[in-house]
Write a protein that holds these residues in place. Structure first.
Motif, short mmCIF file in Angstrom:
data_model
loop_
_atom_site.label_atom_id
_atom_site.label_comp_id
_atom_site.label_asym_id
_atom_site.label_seq_id
_atom_site.Cartn_x
_atom_site.Cartn_y
_atom_site.Cartn_z
N ASP A 119 1.18 -1.25 0.12
CA ASP A 119 -0.15 0.11 -0.08
C ASP A 119 0.71 1.21 -0.04
OD1 ASP A 119 -2.21 -1.74 -0.01
OD2 ASP A 119 -2.94 -1.20 2.19
N LEU A 120 0.42 2.23 -0.86
CA LEU A 120 1.04 3.53 -0.59
C LEU A 120 0.40 4.51 0.48
CD1 LEU A 120 0.99 4.30 -4.61
CD2 LEU A 120 3.27 3.93 -3.27
N VAL A 121 1.34 5.47 0.86
CA VAL A 121 1.04 6.31 1.78
C VAL A 121 1.38 7.81 1.75
CG1 VAL A 121 0.27 4.89 3.91
CG2 VAL A 121 2.78 6.10 3.60
N GLY A 122 0.89 8.75 1.90
CA GLY A 122 1.40 10.04 1.61
C GLY A 122 2.33 10.27 3.08
N LEU A 123 3.50 11.30 2.81
CA LEU A 123 4.13 11.44 3.71
C LEU A 123 4.23 13.08 3.87
CD1 LEU A 123 7.27 9.12 2.83
CD2 LEU A 123 5.41 8.98 4.69
N GLY A 124 3.98 13.55 5.20
CA GLY A 124 4.27 14.97 5.35
C GLY A 124 5.58 15.36 5.75
N PRO A 125 6.07 16.62 5.87
CA PRO A 125 7.31 16.44 6.45
C PRO A 125 7.65 16.25 7.83
CG PRO A 125 6.18 18.72 6.75
CD PRO A 125 5.23 17.61 5.87
N ALA A 126 8.88 15.70 8.03
CA ALA A 126 8.95 15.49 9.69
C ALA A 126 9.26 16.71 10.44
CB ALA A 126 10.17 14.65 9.80
N THR A 127 8.56 16.50 11.52
CA THR A 127 8.36 17.89 12.50
C THR A 127 8.40 17.46 13.82
OG1 THR A 127 5.85 17.74 12.52
CG2 THR A 127 7.10 19.13 10.84
N GLY A 128 8.55 18.64 14.70
CA GLY A 128 8.48 18.32 16.17
C GLY A 128 9.98 18.38 16.84
N GLU A 129 9.98 18.90 18.08
CA GLU A 129 11.24 19.02 18.87
C GLU A 129 11.18 18.55 19.99
OE1 GLU A 129 13.79 20.47 17.35
OE2 GLU A 129 12.75 21.12 15.74
N TRP A 130 10.80 17.18 20.17
CA TRP A 130 10.51 16.35 21.23
C TRP A 130 11.93 15.68 21.46
CZ3 TRP A 130 10.46 11.36 23.66
CH2 TRP A 130 9.82 11.19 24.93
N THR A 131 13.03 16.65 22.11
CA THR A 131 14.47 16.33 22.47
C THR A 131 14.85 17.22 23.21
OG1 THR A 131 16.59 15.71 21.29
CG2 THR A 131 15.16 17.55 20.48
N ALA A 132 16.09 17.01 23.92
CA ALA A 132 16.86 17.88 24.76
C ALA A 132 18.27 17.51 24.99
CB ALA A 132 16.12 18.07 26.22
N THR A 133 19.02 18.06 25.43
CA THR A 133 20.41 17.84 25.61
C THR A 133 20.64 17.46 27.09
OG1 THR A 133 21.30 19.90 25.71
CG2 THR A 133 21.12 18.86 23.63
N GLY A 134 21.73 16.89 27.53
CA GLY A 134 22.17 16.52 28.96
C GLY A 134 21.34 15.42 29.54
N PRO A 135 21.33 15.15 30.69
CA PRO A 135 20.73 13.95 31.13
C PRO A 135 19.19 14.18 31.18
CG PRO A 135 22.49 14.98 32.82
CD PRO A 135 22.29 15.81 31.63
N LEU A 136 18.50 13.02 30.75
CA LEU A 136 17.04 13.14 30.49
C LEU A 136 16.42 12.10 31.33
CD1 LEU A 136 17.32 12.97 26.57
CD2 LEU A 136 17.21 15.21 28.05
N LEU A 137 15.06 12.65 31.65
CA LEU A 137 14.04 11.78 32.33
C LEU A 137 12.83 11.42 31.36
CD1 LEU A 137 12.72 10.12 34.56
CD2 LEU A 137 11.73 12.27 35.43
#
Length: 350
Positions: A119-137
Motif C-alpha cells: 500500500d502507498l501512503v502520503g508523507l508529510g514533512p518530519a516535524t517536532g522538537e521532542w528532544t533535549a540535551t544533557g541528562p534526560l528523564l
C-alpha cells in the motif's frame, strides 16, 4: 474498457503536467512534489498496535530523533492525514511508525488493521522538537512510548532514564530492554559517559504519579523531563516539573481541546481547488475541506509545522487554540488551516 483507457490518456495529455508528475505516473515513489512511501512490512507490537515499515520515496527529506510524520491514506475516495511518532533511526533506508487502533478512529483502524504490504501512503514533512540535551528523564504512558523509542534509536542520548507506564503487555518492551542491555524489565547499560535505564510501571496496580519519581528516579530534578502519553499524564508531570523548576518538553498525539466559545462556523471556499465546504465552529478548516473532497497540504495537523497554511482572502477565521479571531480586513493574513475554524463565511487561497 478501451474508451476508458483512451479517456484517461486524453486527460493526461490535456492536463498541464510537470516532469515530476510524469515520473509519479511511472512510479509514485519518484515524485519529489508529493512525497509518498510504500508499506513493505507490518508487525504487531501490542494488542491493538501495529508497526509499519515504510520505504520512502524521492520527496522524503529525512528526520531527526524524536520527530513525527503525517501519513496520508485514501479511505472511501478521500485523503485523510494523521500524525505518528517516528521510531526508526535517522538515515535508515526505511521509516517505521507504530499505529494504535483507536475506537471510532477510521485512519488509525485502517493503518493498524487494514493496511497491507504494497500500500502507498502520503508523507508529510518530519516535524517536532521532542528532544533535549544533557541528562534526560523520559516519562511515557501507553503508546506514548513511540517517540521515546525514536529518540533512543537516534543515538543522540547518552544519559537517560525511561519510566514507562502501561497495562499488562507494554508496547515495545523487548526493544527497550534490548537498548538497555537487559532481558528483564529493569536494566542498565553504560553508553559513552552515561547510562540508560528502563523502569516499567504496571498501571493495572495504580496510576503512575509524579510523586513516585522521588523513589524511582531520585536524581530526577537534575534531568530535563520529556513527557508523552495521555493528556492527564502530560498535565500532571509537566506541572510537577514546573513546580520543581525542572525544564520539560511534552509531546501530544492530538491538539489541545479546541476553544469553541463564541464561534459561529460558516461556508468555506477554497479558491484554488474550487471546493466549497460547510464548517461548524469546532471543525478545523483543513478537516472541513478534506471532508468536502479537497486535496489540501498538511503535515503535523497540530499547528506546528506550517505546512497547511493558506492566505485568507475574504471573511474571518478563529484560532482553535487561542480563541483569537483574524479577519482578511486586517491585511495579509496567513491561516494555519489545521487549527483554525470559520468565523462566518470565508475564502482561503488553497
Amino acid at each position: 474498457m478501451i474508451a476508458g483507457v483512451l479517456g484517461r490518456a486524453a486527460r493526461v495529455v490535456a492536463t498541464p503536467l510537470l516532469p515530476d508528475d510524469y515520473l509519479a505516473l511511472v512510479n509514485p515513489l519518484w515524485s519529489a512534489r508529493h512525497p509518498r512511501g510504500r508499506i513493505v512490512a507490518t508487525r504487531p507490537v501490542g494488542p491493538a498496535t501495529t508497526e509499519l515499515t515504510i520505504r520512502t520515496g524521492a520527496g522524503w527529506q529525512g528526520h531527526r530523533p524524536g520527530q513525527h510524520v503525517g501519513l496520508g491514506v485514501d479511505i472511501a475516495g478521500r485523503r485523510h492525514w494523521r500524525t505518528y511518532s517516528i521510531t526508526s533511526a535517522p538515515g535508515a533506508d526505511e521509516l517505521t511508525v507504530s499505529v494504535t487502533a483507536v475506537p471510532d478512529g477510521s485512519v488509525s483502524v485502517h493503518l493498524a488493521r487494514v493496511a497491507k504490504v504494497g500500500d502507498l501512503v502520503g508523507l508529510g514533512p518530519a516535524t517536532g522538537e521532542w528532544t533535549a540535551t544533557g541528562p534526560l528523564l523520559l516519562v511515557s504512558g501507553g503508546s506514548g512510548v513511540t517517540p521515546v523509542l525514536g529518540l533512543l534509536r537516534g543515538g543522540t542520548v547518552d544519559d537517560a532514564v525511561v519510566v514507562h507506564s502501561g497495562r499488562g503487555t507494554r508496547l515495545h518492551a523487548p526493544e527497550l530492554h534490548r537498548l538497555a542491555g537487559a532481558s528483564a524489565a529493569t536494566g542498565e547499560r553504560i553508553v559513552g559517559n552515561g547510562s540508560l535505564r528502563v523502569l516499567e510501571h504496571d498501571s493495572t496496580a495504580g496510576r503512575l504519579r509524579p510523586a513516585d519519581l522521588d523513589v524511582l528516579v531520585p536524581d530526577w530534578r537534575s534531568r530535563t523531563m520529556l513527557v508523552c502519553g495521555p493528556e492527564a499524564m502530560i498535565e500532571a508531570f509537566s506541572a510537577h516539573a514546573a513546580e520543581a523548576g525542572v525544564p520539560s518538553v511534552v509531546e501530544r498525539f492530538r491538539p489541545p481541546t479546541p476553544v469553541t466559545t463564541g464561534g459561529t462556523g460558516g461556508t468555506v471556499t477554497f479558491t484554488t481547488s474550487g471546493v466549497v465546504a460547510q464548517a461548524d465552529a469546532a471543525t478545523p478548516l483543513l478537516r472541513a475541506g478534506e471532508d468536502a473532497g479537497a486535496l489540501l497540504p498538511s503535515g503535523c495537523r497540530m499547528g506546528i509545522c506550517h505546512t497547511c497554511v493558506g492566505r485568507l482572502s475574504a471573511g474571518a477565521v478563529r484560532n482553535l487554540q487561542t480563541g483569537e479571531t483574524e479577519s482578511a480586513q486586517d491585511g495579509d493574513v496567513v491561516v494555519r488551516t489545521c487549527v483554525s475554524a470559520a468565523a462566518g463565511d470565508c475564502r482561503i487561497d488553497l
